[in-house]
Design a protein around this motif. Structure first.
Motif, mmCIF file in Angstrom:
data_model
loop_
_atom_site.group_PDB
_atom_site.id
_atom_site.type_symbol
_atom_site.label_atom_id
_atom_site.label_comp_id
_atom_site.label_asym_id
_atom_site.label_seq_id
_atom_site.Cartn_x
_atom_site.Cartn_y
_atom_site.Cartn_z
ATOM 1 N N PHE A 9 0.813 -1.147 0.066
ATOM 2 C CA PHE A 9 -0.038 -0.093 -0.043
ATOM 3 C C PHE A 9 1.008 1.242 0.024
ATOM 4 N N THR A 10 1.154 1.657 -1.085
ATOM 5 C CA THR A 10 2.030 2.828 -1.442
ATOM 6 C C THR A 10 1.283 3.934 -1.853
ATOM 7 N N GLN A 11 1.363 5.160 -1.830
ATOM 8 C CA GLN A 11 0.811 6.267 -2.337
ATOM 9 C C GLN A 11 1.474 7.214 -3.423
ATOM 10 N N ILE A 12 0.669 7.088 -4.481
ATOM 11 C CA ILE A 12 1.248 8.188 -5.607
ATOM 12 C C ILE A 12 0.657 9.441 -5.510
ATOM 13 N N HIS A 13 1.256 10.502 -5.315
ATOM 14 C CA HIS A 13 0.647 11.866 -5.181
ATOM 15 C C HIS A 13 0.552 12.480 -6.550
ATOM 16 N N PRO A 14 -0.591 12.899 -6.713
ATOM 17 C CA PRO A 14 -0.940 13.431 -8.298
ATOM 18 C C PRO A 14 -0.321 14.914 -8.243
#
Length: 638
Positions: free
Chosen positions: A262-267
């Motif tokens: 669960f890793t987040q990609i910031h837009p």
């Protein structure tokens, strides 16, 4: 094996208050008999250390920075959420709780999220009392703005430097306790192993980054507040020193690693400008309050953005998600931008970005208002790109930013290893599969100021009268010898390739195969390639210098060695989770509209992995997630 999160009984609105009454207490006179080690001095670590010391505990703090205020928390620019409802737009603790569970795509623990929403209102009062200069309206009341995944304004902010101001508040509280003698600070000290005796955490082994001295430190409890592992991708918005080492070494000593995929990609990041770049720069999500995101409708439209008329622009977030528009959650916005660039509508010299345009807001509000809200962010963008965002739209593209996975903790924030607590981004607990903007600062300060100080007594109280395990104990000597042997092994390899070369190669593997989109084929490819790269690392890495002095090559080698092991577990976790949820997007599992498609029947659980000594076969433990207050539903922001 099923995991017990020790969630209190009773209605969710009363769980935390009832639990605080039920936990064991240590009276003020006895707290000075207990010693606690805190590793990390970001918002979670600094607030925890200051709070514990003020309560009367002996606290020892380790940071690999020269000063605690260098922690990466300063980079959280946009704001901090709290359910104060100052705007009278129908916000509440329950709504913040609901938005957070939904925003995390129903993969977070309800009880923890509700506690976070409850505590959020106290955080603002705490920080105002410390003098944090939150923005204020004309009448002097604290101002709020909106962030993604919410339809209310609940984000408190200090221009575009909220994280820095909050960290300075926590730092001054910590510095006061250092001055009073209640906290012993070890700066330029990196934790390299957790000391465990009879299954219980009893201390750490650390290396002085200036002298190379390896030393042991004992305590009744150890608190890890060491941030996330986003730099496993090499290119990320994280500070270059951010790493997984403390958490990974604890994992190899028995702590379970939960949901690492669960890793987040910031837009909202500045697109990469060349392949030699070493990191990416975040532009705050707060910019999406007033900026509109668009691409040219026509493929290959080379006109400057100011010459493209409204009719030739596709404001694709507003088109696809009319209810939330540009303020959809980060995972949704990121995938939408990737879709447009992959389709050939990218902008900029490398066609790897989309526009974030402030022309409408400047016309509506005036340039002076935009300068007041975002001036320092606009200055930063212009310095990096050479383009004036007041005149030309910003160019943005998604980038790795935050990690929702981390060490597993129970409701008290204690890992499965007794005596080891994990706070902030280093644990998995509150954000599910996607973190809403302005919630990282909220969680870090909630854990440090309010949760840990209330729960750690439950573990310490029964130990009253028992001193910490002495560093003369054989378990400390054995752990320290293991650390020293690893350092010697690094320095003896004398290969041909730099540490950075291996880190970059690993990052390419992870980003290409376990990045914004994942598939069975790509993940199996990564799982095959990472062990081969790891073996090459241990045979051919070249580390200059010696171990008894400042040696940044040696520092990086230890961190990259851990990333080479952790990256494989991350890919195995992503392969095992046969669903899409939040930031975990398996291309085999998507709706007709290209949105994430969950599998609640089979995967509504926390995947907590145990280290077995064999990277190819970690043991899986499950914590089933129960949704009694927020009903499972397909996320929709339309």
């Amino acid at each position: 094996m099923a995991l017990d999160a020790r969630i209190p009984e009773g209605p969710i609105a009363h769980k935390w208050d009832n639990h605080k009454f039920d936990v064991k207490l240590v009276n003020p006179a006895n707290r000075r008999r207990f010693k606690v080690i805190v590793v990390g001095t970001g918002l979670a670590g600094a607030s925890a250390a200051a709070s514990l010391a003020e309560l009367g505990y002996q606290v020892e703090v380790h940071t690999f920075h020269d000063s605690p205020r260098r922690a990466h928390s300063i980079a959280a620019q946009g704001g901090i959420n709290a359910a104060k409802n100052y705007r009278n737009d129908d916000d509440s603790v329950h709504r913040l709780f609901y938005d957070t569970v939904k925003g995390g795509d129903y993969r977070s623990r309800e009880a923890n999220v509700h506690r976070l929403a409850q505590v959020s209102v106290d955080i603002i009062d705490q920080c105002v009392a410390q003098g944090v200069p939150f923005a204020r309206e004309y009448g002097g009341l604290l101002d709020n703005r909106s962030f993604g995944g919410a339809q209310v304004s609940r984000t408190f902010y200090a221009r575009g430097q909220t994280g820095q101001q909050l960290l300075l508040g926590a730092y001054q509280a910590l510095a006061n306790q250092i001055q009073l003698g209640n906290v012993k600070l070890h700066n330029r000290s990196e934790m390299l192993d957790l000391v465990v005796k009879d299954g219980v955490a009893v201390g750490i082994v650390a290396r002085n980054l200036m002298t190379g001295a390896v030393t042991s430190h004992s305590a009744h409890a150890v608190v890890l507040a060491t941030g996330g592992y986003g730099n496993v991708f090499y290119l990320s918005t994280n500070a270059k020193a951010s790493n997984v080492t403390a958490a990974w070494r604890a994992h190899k000593r028995g702590a379970y690693m939960a949901n690492p995929c669960f890793t987040q990609i910031h837009p909202t990041c500045i697109p990469a400008s060349d392949e030699f770049q070493s990191k990416l720069t975040l532009m705050s999500e707060s910019l999406r309050n007033d900026g509109r995101i668009w691409v040219p409708k026509e493929f290959g439209d080379e006109r400057p953005p100011g010459q493209i008329p409204e009719g030739d622009r596709d404001y694709y977030l507003e088109r696809r998600y009319p209810a939330f528009g540009n303020l959809v959650p980060r995972d949704v916005a990121s995938r939408a931008s990737k879709r447009e660039v992959d389709a050939g509508r990218g902008v900029g010299p490398l066609k790897n970005g989309v526009y974030l345009d402030f022309a409408d807001a400047i016309d509506r509000l005036g340039r002076h208002v935009i300068e007041e809200r975002y001036g320092n962010l606009f200055q930063m963008y212009e310095r990096i790109t050479g383009e004036d965002p007041y005149v030309v739209p910003m160019r943005i593209y998604p980038a790795v930013h935050y990690t929702m996975g981390g060490l597993w903790v129970d409701y008290n924030l204690m890992s499965n290893v007794p005596g080891l607590y994990v706070l902030g981004e280093a644990n998995f607990s509150d954000h599910g599969a996607n973190r809403l903007g302005a919630s990282a600062l909220m969680q870090g300060l909630a854990d440090g100021y309010f949760v840990l100080p209330a729960t750690i007594g439950d573990y310490l109280a029964p130990q009253l009268g028992s001193p910490p395990v002495t560093t003369d104990d054989p378990v400390f000597a054995e752990t320290q010898r293991s650390v020293e042997d690893t350092i010697s092994r690094f320095l003896s390899i004398n290969g041909t390739r730099s540490v950075n070369w291996f880190h970059r190669e690993l990052g390419k593997i992870i980003w290409d195969n376990c990045g914004m989109a994942r598939s069975t084929e790509s993940l199996e490819k990564a799982i095959a390639e990472i062990p081969a790269l790891r073996e090459e690392f241990w045979n051919d890495v070249r580390i200059l210098g010696e171990g008894d002095t400042l040696n940044q090559s040696l520092e990086k080698a230890g961190r990259v060695a851990d990333f080479l092991e952790f990256g494989e577990l991350m890919c195995r976790d992503a392969l095992h989770r046969e669903e899409s949820c939040g930031g975990h997007f398996r291309v085999e599992h998507q709706t007709e509209d290209g949105e994430a498609l969950r599998n609640d029947d089979d995967f509504a659980y926390v995947a907590a992995w145990e280290y077995t000594g064999d990277h190819a076969s970690p043991a899986l433990h499950k914590e089933q997630l129960e949704f009694e207050n927020v009903h499972l539903a397909q996320r929709s922001y339309k």
